[in-house]
Design a protein around this motif. Sequence first.
Motif, PDB file in Angstrom:
ATOM      1  N   VAL A   1       1.492  -7.347   4.919  1.00  0.00           N
ATOM      2  CA  VAL A   1       1.064  -6.019   4.492  1.00  0.00           C
ATOM      3  C   VAL A   1       2.217  -5.038   4.683  1.00  0.00           C
ATOM      4  O   VAL A   1       2.812  -4.982   5.775  1.00  0.00           O
ATOM      5  CB  VAL A   1      -0.163  -5.547   5.290  1.00  0.00           C
ATOM      6  CG1 VAL A   1      -0.586  -4.154   4.855  1.00  0.00           C
ATOM      7  CG2 VAL A   1      -1.313  -6.528   5.155  1.00  0.00           C
TER       8      VAL A   1
ATOM      9  N   ILE B   1       2.979  -0.923   4.241  1.00  0.00           N
ATOM     10  CA  ILE B   1       2.354   0.387   4.053  1.00  0.00           C
ATOM     11  C   ILE B   1       3.439   1.455   4.134  1.00  0.00           C
ATOM     12  O   ILE B   1       4.224   1.470   5.087  1.00  0.00           O
ATOM     13  CB  ILE B   1       1.281   0.658   5.120  1.00  0.00           C
ATOM     14  CG1 ILE B   1       0.223  -0.465   5.131  1.00  0.00           C
ATOM     15  CG2 ILE B   1       0.621   2.017   4.907  1.00  0.00           C
ATOM     16  CD1 ILE B   1      -0.717  -0.407   6.320  1.00  0.00           C
TER      17      ILE B   1
ATOM     18  N   ASP C   1      -5.873   7.107   5.252  1.00  0.00           N
ATOM     19  CA  ASP C   1      -5.704   6.253   6.429  1.00  0.00           C
ATOM     20  C   ASP C   1      -6.974   5.447   6.698  1.00  0.00           C
ATOM     21  O   ASP C   1      -6.912   4.248   6.993  1.00  0.00           O
ATOM     22  CB  ASP C   1      -5.358   7.136   7.626  1.00  0.00           C
ATOM     23  CG  ASP C   1      -5.197   6.353   8.909  1.00  0.00           C
ATOM     24  OD1 ASP C   1      -4.161   5.677   9.074  1.00  0.00           O
ATOM     25  OD2 ASP C   1      -6.117   6.431   9.758  1.00  0.00           O
TER      26      ASP C   1
ATOM     27  N   VAL D   1       0.859  -1.188   0.000  1.00  0.00           N
ATOM     28  CA  VAL D   1       0.000   0.000   0.000  1.00  0.00           C
ATOM     29  C   VAL D   1       0.895   1.238   0.000  1.00  0.00           C
ATOM     30  O   VAL D   1       1.751   1.398   0.882  1.00  0.00           O
ATOM     31  CB  VAL D   1      -0.924   0.027   1.226  1.00  0.00           C
ATOM     32  CG1 VAL D   1      -1.798   1.284   1.195  1.00  0.00           C
ATOM     33  CG2 VAL D   1      -1.785  -1.231   1.282  1.00  0.00           C
TER      34      VAL D   1
ATOM     35  N   ILE E   1      -7.300   2.693   4.108  1.00  0.00           N
ATOM     36  CA  ILE E   1      -6.412   1.577   4.419  1.00  0.00           C
ATOM     37  C   ILE E   1      -7.015   0.718   5.524  1.00  0.00           C
ATOM     38  O   ILE E   1      -6.962  -0.521   5.469  1.00  0.00           O
ATOM     39  CB  ILE E   1      -5.018   2.101   4.818  1.00  0.00           C
ATOM     40  CG1 ILE E   1      -4.346   2.765   3.620  1.00  0.00           C
ATOM     41  CG2 ILE E   1      -4.141   0.967   5.353  1.00  0.00           C
ATOM     42  CD1 ILE E   1      -3.068   3.516   3.958  1.00  0.00           C
TER      43      ILE E   1
ATOM     44  N   ILE F   1       1.112   5.446  -0.121  1.00  0.00           N
ATOM     45  CA  ILE F   1       0.473   6.738   0.107  1.00  0.00           C
ATOM     46  C   ILE F   1       1.273   7.787  -0.659  1.00  0.00           C
ATOM     47  O   ILE F   1       2.501   7.726  -0.697  1.00  0.00           O
ATOM     48  CB  ILE F   1       0.451   7.064   1.614  1.00  0.00           C
ATOM     49  CG1 ILE F   1      -0.302   5.968   2.382  1.00  0.00           C
ATOM     50  CG2 ILE F   1      -0.165   8.431   1.879  1.00  0.00           C
ATOM     51  CD1 ILE F   1      -0.087   6.028   3.883  1.00  0.00           C
TER      52      ILE F   1
END
Length: 426
Positions: free
Chosen positions: A255, A257, A238, A34, A241, A36
């Motif tokens: 995972v 991030i 956020d 993931v 997610i 951002i």
Amino acid sequence: MLLSALLALFACPQEPLEAAPEPRSAARPDLLLVVIDDAGWEDFERVPLATFRSLRNQARIYTRFYVSPLCSPTRAQLHFGRYPHRDGLGKAIDPRRDAGVPLERLCIAEALRSADYATGLFGKWHVSGALPGVVPPEAPQRQGFDVWRAGNLANLNDHYRWMRFDDGQRTECQTYSTLAVLEAASAWWAEAPAPRFASVCFFAPHEPFQRAPEELTGAQRFPSTMRGNFDSALVGVDAAIGRLLAQVDLTRTFVFILPDNGSPGDMRPPDALSPGYKAKPYEGGIRVPLIVAGPGVVPGEDQSLVQAADLPRTLLDLAGLGAQDGFEDSLSFLGSLRAQGPGPRPFAFLQRYDPNGFPAELSHHAWAVVRADGKKLLQAQEARSTHIELYDLSIDPWESMPLGSTDLIRELTALRDQALGPDWVH
């Protein structure tokens, strides 16, 4: 408080905590990456991010994780495990004229798909564009992704009205970009067969700085400023997610991030600690959180030196596929995930240059070398001024006290030259 916490991370050895449960079976795990778009450590500490707060006790959080100062070079590292200058990426690419990473490079999606992983990309690509003989929206699927949905090749002009690609089909989307990416990724994750690998790349909070809808932010209120809009968009990502993780079984899914670079320079946090942010080689531009959860991952803070290029080898090791060609600059930090010792990276090298490609002459060149012991050398450029700065991050984590050791400058310059390689002529 933030300064003292960062100093403590360098000074104190990490006490191992109890490990999360081992995988239920020998089956290959699911993998979720993931990304951002534009947020640094100061944003994560200051903005009320419920998902990040909840993960503090469940995940391993790398406090010395380094990315490129701009987005395309970071995303190339994440997917190809190579220093981006090897493929001519020095800054964010223009898909209309910049080629970006060539198709012959092995993408992590190709390596995993060859081992029977279902692979999906959702959201922003921004790694390739004008490749010879390739229609640009086809590139992600040519690089090993079964699907590419709620996507765009680069940044958006409007998060509420934007051009969207779904497996090559272009439409105008009027769903807020964070919700669109979440919905596409969630739907695919629910239907795709295991093992699965998803790269979920949100467009926010990157400019244009627009507020997220209340569907994501709830009752939270933000100042009527551009920084308030930025904080709202980050809270929205956020929350998205968090919703995505609600679908994920952490007993069989790893995972990862992370943001792709630090805070935008015009959205620097209130009472900013760093002398530079996005596009700069200072900590505010290149050091961001890396949050990892999954089976066997020991929760806690980890001060191992890790670079974005290290993710592909780590993902391959987690999938039991360590012996792979390609990913030349990637170093697996699997052992550190299990609290078996620090990661193997001796130094990190991050770079920004203009223009993209392999030009005979550069108009801008900024870089940083960070050694595992915290010594850092950087070259910064402001207008026509270029200067070298040396710091010891173990005692000065926000670069307020430059050093003058010529021996250290010589040692770290040699590491920079090692990373650039013999073909670098600038």
